[in-house]
Design a protein around this motif. Sequence first.
Motif, PDB file in Angstrom:
ATOM      1  N   ASN A   1       0.780  -1.299  -0.046  1.00 33.12           N
ATOM      2  CA  ASN A   1       0.198  -0.279   0.123  1.00 33.12           C
ATOM      3  C   ASN A   1       0.869   1.331   0.196  1.00 33.12           C
ATOM      4  N   ASP A   2       2.304   1.753   0.940  1.00 33.82           N
ATOM      5  CA  ASP A   2       3.289   2.118   0.182  1.00 33.82           C
ATOM      6  C   ASP A   2       3.484   2.148  -0.879  1.00 33.82           C
ATOM      7  N   LEU A   3       4.367   1.815  -1.316  1.00 34.63           N
ATOM      8  CA  LEU A   3       4.365   1.388  -2.664  1.00 34.63           C
ATOM      9  C   LEU A   3       4.026   2.146  -3.843  1.00 34.63           C
ATOM     10  N   PHE A   4       2.218   1.679  -3.918  1.00 33.56           N
ATOM     11  CA  PHE A   4       2.136   1.477  -5.114  1.00 33.56           C
ATOM     12  C   PHE A   4       0.749   2.120  -5.272  1.00 33.56           C
ATOM     13  N   ALA A   5       1.051   3.424  -3.749  1.00 33.94           N
ATOM     14  CA  ALA A   5      -0.470   4.188  -3.605  1.00 33.94           C
ATOM     15  C   ALA A   5      -1.576   5.187  -4.547  1.00 33.94           C
ATOM     16  N   ASN A   6      -0.608   5.221  -5.340  1.00 27.93           N
ATOM     17  CA  ASN A   6      -0.803   6.524  -6.209  1.00 27.93           C
ATOM     18  C   ASN A   6      -2.083   6.205  -7.643  1.00 27.93           C
ATOM     19  N   ASN A   7      -2.061   4.580  -7.946  1.00 32.14           N
ATOM     20  CA  ASN A   7      -3.225   3.917  -9.340  1.00 32.14           C
ATOM     21  C   ASN A   7      -3.614   3.359  -8.575  1.00 32.14           C
ATOM     22  N   GLN A   8      -5.058   2.451  -9.265  1.00 28.32           N
ATOM     23  CA  GLN A   8      -5.913   1.796  -9.420  1.00 28.32           C
ATOM     24  C   GLN A   8      -5.690   0.252  -9.710  1.00 28.32           C
ATOM     25  N   ASN A   9      -5.013  -0.358  -8.474  1.00 28.51           N
ATOM     26  CA  ASN A   9      -3.948  -1.670  -8.172  1.00 28.51           C
ATOM     27  C   ASN A   9      -5.176  -2.936  -7.887  1.00 28.51           C
ATOM     28  N   ALA A  10      -4.492  -3.991  -7.182  1.00 26.87           N
ATOM     29  CA  ALA A  10      -5.058  -4.902  -7.246  1.00 26.87           C
ATOM     30  C   ALA A  10      -4.131  -5.807  -6.698  1.00 26.87           C
ATOM     31  N   ILE A  11      -4.329  -6.437  -4.961  1.00 27.40           N
ATOM     32  CA  ILE A  11      -3.104  -7.956  -4.935  1.00 27.40           C
ATOM     33  C   ILE A  11      -4.377  -9.091  -4.433  1.00 27.40           C
ATOM     34  N   VAL A  12      -3.373  -9.542  -4.893  1.00 23.90           N
ATOM     35  CA  VAL A  12      -3.419 -10.879  -5.098  1.00 23.90           C
ATOM     36  C   VAL A  12      -2.823 -11.708  -3.294  1.00 23.90           C
ATOM     37  N   LEU A  13      -3.433 -11.495  -2.624  1.00 30.18           N
ATOM     38  CA  LEU A  13      -3.265 -12.483  -2.110  1.00 30.18           C
ATOM     39  C   LEU A  13      -3.364 -13.940  -1.783  1.00 30.18           C
ATOM     40  N   ILE A  14      -1.851 -14.938  -1.450  1.00 34.10           N
ATOM     41  CA  ILE A  14      -2.005 -16.375  -1.941  1.00 34.10           C
ATOM     42  C   ILE A  14      -1.754 -16.504  -0.325  1.00 34.10           C
ATOM     43  N   THR A  15      -1.955 -17.483   0.414  1.00 34.08           N
ATOM     44  CA  THR A  15      -1.655 -17.674   2.302  1.00 34.08           C
ATOM     45  C   THR A  15      -2.596 -19.187   2.538  1.00 34.08           C
ATOM     46  N   ASP A  16      -2.382 -19.280   3.640  1.00 33.74           N
ATOM     47  CA  ASP A  16      -3.120 -19.785   4.250  1.00 33.74           C
ATOM     48  C   ASP A  16      -3.679 -19.070   5.599  1.00 33.74           C
ATOM     49  N   GLY A  17      -3.306 -17.654   5.746  1.00 29.30           N
ATOM     50  CA  GLY A  17      -4.172 -16.826   6.623  1.00 29.30           C
ATOM     51  C   GLY A  17      -3.446 -16.978   7.664  1.00 29.30           C
ATOM     52  N   ASN A  18      -3.554 -17.513   8.609  1.00 29.03           N
ATOM     53  CA  ASN A  18      -2.667 -18.194   9.873  1.00 29.03           C
ATOM     54  C   ASN A  18      -1.028 -16.657  10.238  1.00 29.03           C
ATOM     55  N   GLN A  19      -1.841 -15.707  10.537  1.00 26.45           N
ATOM     56  CA  GLN A  19      -0.298 -14.578  11.356  1.00 26.45           C
ATOM     57  C   GLN A  19       0.168 -15.001  13.135  1.00 26.45           C
ATOM     58  N   ASN A  20       1.466 -14.440  12.611  1.00 25.03           N
ATOM     59  CA  ASN A  20       1.916 -14.765  14.207  1.00 25.03           C
ATOM     60  C   ASN A  20       2.410 -13.692  14.322  1.00 25.03           C
ATOM     61  N   GLU A  21       3.008 -13.143  13.412  1.00 25.82           N
ATOM     62  CA  GLU A  21       3.926 -11.375  13.779  1.00 25.82           C
ATOM     63  C   GLU A  21       3.149 -10.589  13.522  1.00 25.82           C
ATOM     64  N   GLY A  22       3.031  -8.744  14.141  1.00 27.98           N
ATOM     65  CA  GLY A  22       2.061  -8.096  13.890  1.00 27.98           C
ATOM     66  C   GLY A  22       0.816  -7.941  14.029  1.00 27.98           C
ATOM     67  N   VAL A  23       0.635  -6.874  13.636  1.00 23.91           N
ATOM     68  CA  VAL A  23      -0.878  -6.064  13.563  1.00 23.91           C
ATOM     69  C   VAL A  23      -2.401  -6.970  12.858  1.00 23.91           C
ATOM     70  N   ASN A  24      -3.345  -7.879  13.458  1.00 23.34           N
ATOM     71  CA  ASN A  24      -4.078  -8.192  13.143  1.00 23.34           C
ATOM     72  C   ASN A  24      -4.351  -7.684  11.334  1.00 23.34           C
ATOM     73  N   TYR A  25      -4.811  -8.442  10.735  1.00 18.60           N
ATOM     74  CA  TYR A  25      -4.419  -7.984   8.979  1.00 18.60           C
ATOM     75  C   TYR A  25      -5.678  -7.947   8.834  1.00 18.60           C
ATOM     76  N   ILE A  26      -6.968  -7.853   9.634  1.00 18.04           N
ATOM     77  CA  ILE A  26      -7.876  -7.814   9.118  1.00 18.04           C
ATOM     78  C   ILE A  26      -8.427  -5.934   9.070  1.00 18.04           C
ATOM     79  N   TYR A  27      -7.367  -5.776  10.143  1.00 19.89           N
ATOM     80  CA  TYR A  27      -7.109  -4.111  10.306  1.00 19.89           C
ATOM     81  C   TYR A  27      -6.506  -3.553   8.958  1.00 19.89           C
ATOM     82  N   ALA A  28      -5.880  -4.002   8.216  1.00 25.68           N
ATOM     83  CA  ALA A  28      -4.610  -4.085   7.635  1.00 25.68           C
ATOM     84  C   ALA A  28      -4.812  -2.332   6.192  1.00 25.68           C
ATOM     85  N   PRO A  29      -5.013  -2.025   5.644  1.00 22.67           N
ATOM     86  CA  PRO A  29      -5.061  -0.127   5.064  1.00 22.67           C
ATOM     87  C   PRO A  29      -5.508  -1.365   3.894  1.00 22.67           C
ATOM     88  N   ASN A  30      -6.570  -0.416   3.334  1.00 23.42           N
ATOM     89  CA  ASN A  30      -8.081  -0.663   2.261  1.00 23.42           C
ATOM     90  C   ASN A  30      -7.236   0.300   1.302  1.00 23.42           C
TER      91      ASN A  30
END
Length: 662
Positions: free
Chosen positions: A136-165
């Motif tokens: 989000n910081d690197l590509f903030a100025n254009n219409q972009n899309a993120i495809v996230l390939i993961t199992d959704g299990n996080q154990n570091e950092g802030v809860n990702y359901i509050y990630a920048p949108n």
Amino acid sequence: MILTIFLALLISSVIVYFFYWKTKKQAGSYLWLSSILRGLALFLVLLLIFDPKIEMVSESIEKSNLLVLLDQSSSIQKQNKDSIAASLKDNIQEDKDLNRKFNISFFLFAKNLALSEKDSLEVNGTNIHGAISGLNDLFANNQNAIVLITDGNQNEGVNYIYAPNKIPVYPVILGDTSTSFDISIHKVNVNKYSFKGQKFPVEVFVQYDGKQPIRRAVKIFENKRQIAQEFVDLGPNLGSAIVQFKIESQTVGNHFYSVSVDQIEGEKDLINNASPFSVTVIDESAKVLLLYKQLHPDMGFWKRMIELNQQREVDVASVESFSGELTNYKFVILMGFDSSFNLIYKKLIDNKINHLIETINGTNYNVLSSQNKTISFDESPISITIKVFESNNFSEIDLNPLEFEKYPPLISKIKKVSFKESHEVLWKDELENPILVFQNKNFRSVYLFAENIFQWQTYHGLTGSQKNNFEDYFDGIIQFLQFQYNDQVVLDYPKIVFKDEKIVISLKVFDANFNLSTNDDMILNIISENDTSERKLPMIFKNNKYQSNFFLAPGKYNFKIQRNGNLEKTGSFQVLDFSAEDRETASNFKDLNQLAIHTKGELFMPYQLDSLKSILLKSNSFKPILSEEKEEQSFIDIKWILGLIALSLTLDWFLRKSQGFY
């Protein structure tokens, strides 16, 4: 541009006419040719001066970015998730329609985000929020899309359901998404430190996924011995609960605990039913010296406030008869100040002992300022009644404010006080003069330039209002004095480490003037409690500290740090027999779906990749943008113009010479 060229042509023609035709009586063919050559040279010179511009329009098509985030954490290596992720990547990379519409970029992440192939990945952890935030910081100025390939299990950092949108996220979920029942310890909140003899709070967050109501025991263990237990009720409409504990700190040192919740019959994931934590217990026992020349009611106030904590004890003595050792005390209170305190004060400064000075009636301010030349006073001949106000700029310690406007006024004989060195003011009077001042340099000192504070305690005894807050407030001031300004050796290390996680032990060493020491010989000696084996490692000075990095097998360890052959610091830590990635085996469908909703994306399974591509291709949000860029360029080429000027003038010279004019 055309007007500029026409104007240059007109001016050059007029000049040629007046200079070469109007003054000549007869015209020959050579004059026609000479006029043309000179007119051309003059025209070209004027073009150089006017420099006509031409507007160039260039068109470009700017495609949206398709940013593919690939989870590379160690949990992806399980259940064939890595091969599925690789297949998804190849499918996206080779899709011609997607490549026509998007600029496709692939990024790897785990505990950190790798923006290039040179960046290394820490695979023993997952930080989805950090990866999404980075893009989000690197590509903030254009219409972009993120495809996230993961199992959704996080154990570091802030809860990702509050990630920048700013950018919509389209998760593709890997692994087992079955909603079988599971109970887990999601998080444990606990302070790092506790004082001996006190009880510290533990806050345990329990999560439940299931369709049946359950009641389970939540237990806390120390060295496999159960020390606390509470029960929690959960169900389909109550998927989480917070369980509170109070654990007593009995012995000084590092204490390792484990909190667990009883499993459900048939439950698959059992590692997440327990979570370790540690607390360092500090001995707060302290002796405090209170010295006086004349008795004062405020002495009883300070004695009572200090001894509210049973770990603290106050010795009261006359300054004229005291013959003890000042270094036996955590801090010293001086009630008043005159020449009889000079020797005591000098010892306090020389030994860097924390102290509090209260200026009661009979204080000699000239003697005090002569002993502490950083303070100057403007003394009033009579005592002044003052109301106390709290400063808004105080940051030395965190205190809950009191209702000072309700308190009885204090008495002072100071009209004005000035400090030549850095300080912080906690209390002030109506004229902004300091009343309670903190200094924190080579030692800690507090100055109270008023008396009769005992009346505040009497006020609370009569009203009973905010009694606990009042006592906590002064306990904060006392703790400021109780602990030293700074330790000359600052040790930093993790108390609990997951399996296969890098262990970093670092040390900062200061000299007597608190400058960093950089040339010491530091040796780290690690002793295993499992088999008493030892391992010695050098500590290298890097980034303003001595540090050593290493990996160890699961178990409990003690360590010693030797500085130039002498014992400097000791500590202990525990390496768990599982990694952070082992705690979750089922994929986190719920949180990934919330992330998709939060960012206005959509959640997909791997077999739905064609549906994902269809949405990306049909969406109007990612249409290529046709952009025009207008740029003014010079109409003339200076080299060619100068060459033509030189050629026309040269031909004119030869022509006139052939006619005998030179």
